[in-house]
Scaffold this active site. Sequence first.
Site, short mmCIF file in Angstrom:
data_model
loop_
_atom_site.label_atom_id
_atom_site.label_comp_id
_atom_site.label_asym_id
_atom_site.label_seq_id
_atom_site.Cartn_x
_atom_site.Cartn_y
_atom_site.Cartn_z
N CYS A 220 0.82 -1.21 0.00
CA CYS A 220 0.00 0.00 0.00
C CYS A 220 0.86 1.27 0.00
O CYS A 220 1.97 1.28 0.51
CB CYS A 220 -0.87 0.05 1.24
SG CYS A 220 -1.85 -1.41 1.50
N ARG B 254 4.99 0.37 -5.99
CA ARG B 254 4.95 -0.47 -4.80
C ARG B 254 4.02 -1.67 -4.97
O ARG B 254 4.12 -2.63 -4.21
CB ARG B 254 4.49 0.36 -3.59
CG ARG B 254 5.45 1.50 -3.25
CD ARG B 254 4.81 2.47 -2.30
NE ARG B 254 4.66 1.95 -0.97
CZ ARG B 254 5.55 2.07 -0.01
NH1 ARG B 254 6.68 2.71 -0.24
NH2 ARG B 254 5.33 1.58 1.19
N TRP C 255 -3.09 -2.62 -1.42
CA TRP C 255 -2.71 -3.98 -1.79
C TRP C 255 -3.47 -4.87 -0.82
O TRP C 255 -3.20 -4.88 0.37
CB TRP C 255 -1.20 -4.14 -1.64
CG TRP C 255 -0.65 -5.43 -2.15
CD1 TRP C 255 -0.33 -5.73 -3.45
CD2 TRP C 255 -0.32 -6.60 -1.38
NE1 TRP C 255 0.17 -7.01 -3.53
CE2 TRP C 255 0.19 -7.56 -2.28
CE3 TRP C 255 -0.40 -6.92 -0.03
CZ2 TRP C 255 0.60 -8.82 -1.86
CZ3 TRP C 255 0.01 -8.18 0.39
CH2 TRP C 255 0.52 -9.11 -0.53
N ASN D 255 -1.73 1.77 5.95
CA ASN D 255 -0.89 0.68 5.45
C ASN D 255 -0.61 -0.24 6.63
O ASN D 255 -0.38 0.25 7.74
CB ASN D 255 0.48 1.20 4.98
CG ASN D 255 0.38 2.01 3.72
OD1 ASN D 255 -0.69 2.17 3.16
ND2 ASN D 255 1.52 2.54 3.28
N GLU E 276 18.03 -16.66 -9.17
CA GLU E 276 17.61 -15.29 -9.46
C GLU E 276 17.07 -15.19 -10.89
O GLU E 276 16.06 -14.51 -11.13
CB GLU E 276 18.81 -14.34 -9.23
CG GLU E 276 18.57 -12.88 -9.53
CD GLU E 276 17.44 -12.23 -8.74
OE1 GLU E 276 16.89 -12.83 -7.81
OE2 GLU E 276 17.07 -11.09 -9.08
N LYS F 260 13.31 -13.95 -11.79
CA LYS F 260 13.02 -12.82 -12.70
C LYS F 260 12.02 -13.23 -13.75
O LYS F 260 11.09 -12.50 -14.05
CB LYS F 260 14.30 -12.33 -13.41
CG LYS F 260 15.29 -11.52 -12.62
CD LYS F 260 14.82 -10.20 -12.12
CE LYS F 260 14.09 -10.30 -10.81
NZ LYS F 260 14.76 -10.17 -9.58
N GLU G 215 8.38 -13.93 -12.14
CA GLU G 215 7.64 -12.82 -11.54
C GLU G 215 7.13 -11.81 -12.56
O GLU G 215 6.12 -11.17 -12.32
CB GLU G 215 8.45 -12.12 -10.44
CG GLU G 215 9.63 -11.34 -10.93
CD GLU G 215 10.40 -10.66 -9.80
OE1 GLU G 215 9.78 -10.24 -8.82
OE2 GLU G 215 11.63 -10.57 -9.92
N HIS H 142 18.56 -35.58 -9.81
CA HIS H 142 17.83 -36.12 -8.65
C HIS H 142 16.34 -35.78 -8.74
O HIS H 142 15.64 -35.83 -7.74
CB HIS H 142 18.43 -35.57 -7.36
CG HIS H 142 19.86 -35.99 -7.17
ND1 HIS H 142 20.22 -37.28 -6.83
CD2 HIS H 142 21.02 -35.31 -7.34
CE1 HIS H 142 21.54 -37.37 -6.77
NE2 HIS H 142 22.05 -36.19 -7.10
O1 M6R Z 1 13.10 -4.92 -0.07
P1 M6R Z 1 13.65 -6.30 0.11
O2 M6R Z 1 14.93 -6.52 -0.57
O3 M6R Z 1 13.68 -6.72 1.56
O4 M6R Z 1 12.57 -7.23 -0.59
C1 M6R Z 1 12.64 -8.62 -0.52
C2 M6R Z 1 11.87 -9.26 -1.67
O5 M6R Z 1 10.52 -8.95 -1.57
C3 M6R Z 1 12.40 -8.77 -3.02
O6 M6R Z 1 13.77 -9.02 -3.13
C4 M6R Z 1 11.67 -9.46 -4.18
O7 M6R Z 1 11.92 -10.83 -4.17
C5 M6R Z 1 12.15 -8.84 -5.49
N1 M6R Z 1 11.55 -7.56 -5.70
C6 M6R Z 1 11.90 -9.72 -6.64
O8 M6R Z 1 12.45 -9.19 -7.81
#
Ligand code: M6R
Length: 614
Positions: free
Chosen positions: A2, A27, A74, A100, A487, A491, A494, A510
């Site tokens: 939020c 956000r 959110w 929030n 990672e 990417k 998401e 495995h």
């Molecule tokens: O702000 P933070 O680094 O603590 O956030 C943690 C995760 O929410 C964040 O790394 C999330 O996985 C990424 N935005 C994904 O790309």
Amino acid sequence: MCGIVGYLGDRQAYDILIKGLKRLEYRGYDSAGVAMIDEGDFRLFKCKGKVSDLEDSIGSNIKTGNVGIGHTRWATHGPPNDVNAHPHLSNDGSLVLIHNGIIENYASLKAELINRGHTFKSDTDTEVLVHFIEDIRDKTGANLFDSVRIALSEVIGAYAIVILDKSNPNQMIAARKSSPLVIGVGKDNEFFIASDATPIIEYTRNVVYLEDEEIARLDRTDGLKIVTISNQHKDPYVQELEMKLEAIEKGGYDSFMLKEIHEQPRSINDSIRGRMSLATGAVRMSGVDEHEDRWNKATRILIVACGTSWHAGLVAEYLFEEFARIPVEVEYASEFRYRNPVIYPTDVVIAISQSGETADTLAAIEMAKDKGAFIFGVCNVVGSSIARATHSGAYTHAGPEIGVASTKAFTAQVSVLYLLALSVAMHRGVMKQDRLNRLMAELNSVPEKIAEVLKTNEDVKKIAAIYKDSTNALYLGRGYSFPVALEGALKLKEISYIHAEGYPAAEMKHGPIALIDENMPVFVIATQGASYEKVVSNIQEVKARKGNIIAIVTEGDKVVKDLADHVIEIPKSDDSLVPLISVIPLQLLSYHVAVMRGCNVDQPRNLAKSVTVE
Ligand code: M6R
């Protein structure tokens, strides 16, 4: 998650609120709303969808008023819809509130209020809170400032709130606990308020970060007053914002994510600048220099983080064990905090967070702090909750990251953790000077190497076009490249919603090998280094099952080139620095696939940039 924005002054609030909400869109949210006070009444508009949907729904309705609040929601309590969107009115409609966070005891408060004759329109905990504040005001006869304070002393949970009383257009009350709020201080008692500084920066550089359990009264006549929930007076500490407006705009790119991917040569330079000197052969990290004793006596390092930051933590595990010879455990903050873990006072806990506001990471820090561990933060957002909750730390200096998918934050975190590991190794006397010099020189050349890799963008785009309709993808890597495989998969999933998994390459046989057929793209980080031959064998195993190999290889590689369907070359570097370079084509690939699939890369569905609820 939020977003909050508020304005009190001589200008029309509506325009400032809408612009501010747009700045907060990154956000992540699913509904939006605004409320202004005009001629003794609220002009309240809210709806499901984007801020642009809100603007469309308001159309030519009257939206005047010099004080107002705006919110992007959110969903937590109740689905995203027009009714659950904020702002919420109190029972008699005299107060309006945005919030929030989560009010954990909302159900018992709601039951009590229903008994007292309140009726509710939404499913939200927020509506309960504004009714509760009104109820306290009516019961005690206290003014709004005191009513908010009394109400919050009975509330369990996390919140950032802003509340208006329609009978007093000269005042706004705000409060926070575990969810950030920044107050912008203009001239002649003009005020701005927001969840972060991005909506404020074009109006004033003078800001006050509200601390946990503080309540602020912003008043056109009396200025800014702050008290704690226990009614202690606090002097507002006004600081100057360093953020630049250009940093939060797209600068000619189609999306923030693309801009942020391309910014990495600059952002990594900013992360390492001033922290190492090739001339003197030393790494200078004040958080290690000033707490040398804690680092030298450390028997173990615990790393707590979530998501991409957790992946950076995995890279750091390899770095600390290789360079400083300290055992490391990398923990999901959300698991760690509820596991009753063994924590020793000789432990050093490194908390990694881009936003510095992730609720689980913050809670993990508090728990480790209670057990006497030394807590070191690696955060991007200056003045964030995690930066303030830790004993010491290092900012990553990547600049604001607006795209929900972390790109430059990851490489900045890894760069800082790299220097941290070198610095600790140096202090503990376990690294030879010539090796330190060589690694520093290599790190220094990374931004240039990334600039080279960015030139492969068009080739990566062609590969993206071939695999954009895949339903699954596998990412493989070994050693330092295993976290990069994770990672890369994160990417892709998401932002393009393609199911993707990252695995240590040797683990493939495995289980995941069962998935491989001619429809499965397998992305492999196969650079020349310690496990090169082993990875080549893994590639052969995939090819034997007709999988499609897209390999990231070292410039000039011949062996993998002959085996793979596509290769992307990256400049040679020490194994320990490969993650910083090999992740770039994977970021670009996910970006192009998502764009080709028509996805909103900056604001992927269901995701929030900073996850301030557990
Ligand atoms: O702000 P933070 O680094 O603590 O956030 C943690 C995760 O929410 C964040 O790394 C999330 O996985 C990424 N935005 C994904 O790309």
